[in-house]
Design a protein around this motif. Sequence first.
Motif, PDB file in Angstrom:
ATOM      1  N   VAL A  33       0.833  -1.206   0.000  1.00  0.00           N
ATOM      2  CA  VAL A  33       0.000   0.000   0.000  1.00  0.00           C
ATOM      3  C   VAL A  33       0.870   1.260   0.000  1.00  0.00           C
ATOM      4  O   VAL A  33       0.577   2.233  -0.697  1.00  0.00           O
ATOM      5  N   ILE A  34       1.946   1.253   0.742  1.00  0.00           N
ATOM      6  CA  ILE A  34       2.860   2.410   0.783  1.00  0.00           C
ATOM      7  C   ILE A  34       3.473   2.649  -0.594  1.00  0.00           C
ATOM      8  O   ILE A  34       3.518   3.779  -1.080  1.00  0.00           O
ATOM      9  N   PHE A  35       3.960   1.578  -1.233  1.00  0.00           N
ATOM     10  CA  PHE A  35       4.533   1.737  -2.573  1.00  0.00           C
ATOM     11  C   PHE A  35       3.491   2.231  -3.571  1.00  0.00           C
ATOM     12  O   PHE A  35       3.775   3.093  -4.412  1.00  0.00           O
ATOM     13  N   THR A  40       1.363   6.710  -6.800  1.00  0.00           N
ATOM     14  CA  THR A  40       0.204   7.571  -7.073  1.00  0.00           C
ATOM     15  C   THR A  40       0.554   9.039  -6.851  1.00  0.00           C
ATOM     16  O   THR A  40       0.185   9.902  -7.661  1.00  0.00           O
ATOM     17  N   VAL A  41       1.281   9.325  -5.803  1.00  0.00           N
ATOM     18  CA  VAL A  41       1.696  10.710  -5.525  1.00  0.00           C
ATOM     19  C   VAL A  41       2.596  11.226  -6.643  1.00  0.00           C
ATOM     20  O   VAL A  41       2.427  12.360  -7.123  1.00  0.00           O
ATOM     21  N   VAL A  42       3.508  10.397  -7.102  1.00  0.00           N
ATOM     22  CA  VAL A  42       4.399  10.810  -8.196  1.00  0.00           C
ATOM     23  C   VAL A  42       3.592  11.071  -9.465  1.00  0.00           C
ATOM     24  O   VAL A  42       3.795  12.079 -10.154  1.00  0.00           O
ATOM     25  N   LEU A  47       1.063  14.904 -13.355  1.00  0.00           N
ATOM     26  CA  LEU A  47      -0.116  15.412 -14.061  1.00  0.00           C
ATOM     27  C   LEU A  47      -0.436  16.851 -13.652  1.00  0.00           C
ATOM     28  O   LEU A  47      -0.824  17.672 -14.495  1.00  0.00           O
ATOM     29  N   SER A  48      -0.248  17.155 -12.380  1.00  0.00           N
ATOM     30  CA  SER A  48      -0.501  18.519 -11.907  1.00  0.00           C
ATOM     31  C   SER A  48       0.455  19.510 -12.552  1.00  0.00           C
ATOM     32  O   SER A  48       0.049  20.608 -12.957  1.00  0.00           O
ATOM     33  N   ARG A  49       1.699  19.142 -12.667  1.00  0.00           N
ATOM     34  CA  ARG A  49       2.683  20.030 -13.317  1.00  0.00           C
ATOM     35  C   ARG A  49       2.333  20.239 -14.781  1.00  0.00           C
ATOM     36  O   ARG A  49       2.455  21.342 -15.310  1.00  0.00           O
TER      37      ARG A  49
END
Length: 109
Positions: A33-35, A40-42, A47-49
């Motif tokens: 789950v952490i990985f 997902t954060v990356v 996508l935000s950038r």
Amino acid sequence: MSKKANHRQPPNLFFEIVKGLGANALTSALLVVIFASCFTVVQITHLSRGELIKQDMLLQERDELDLEWRYLLVEEEFYSQHARIEEVAISQLKMKRPTSQDEQVIILQ
């Protein structure tokens, strides 16, 4: 002395960690789950950038269009001035102001 130092170290640290994770299923599940959340954060950051770059380009285009709009308003103001219209009418259309002899009065009953 070197035999004692070698004796204290585990044969392979990676296999020891995998063996410890395999012994506890909850720890393994949490690690997965952490990985997944890290990836997902990356991905979301990437996508935000990309969206911010698009937004900056659109804002720049908006500013350019706004500047062009202002120039067009100034140009419209210039061409709609009475003196300019009169000049074009005289020079290009060969128009002239009517004299009192050219005027005709029509009386409606």
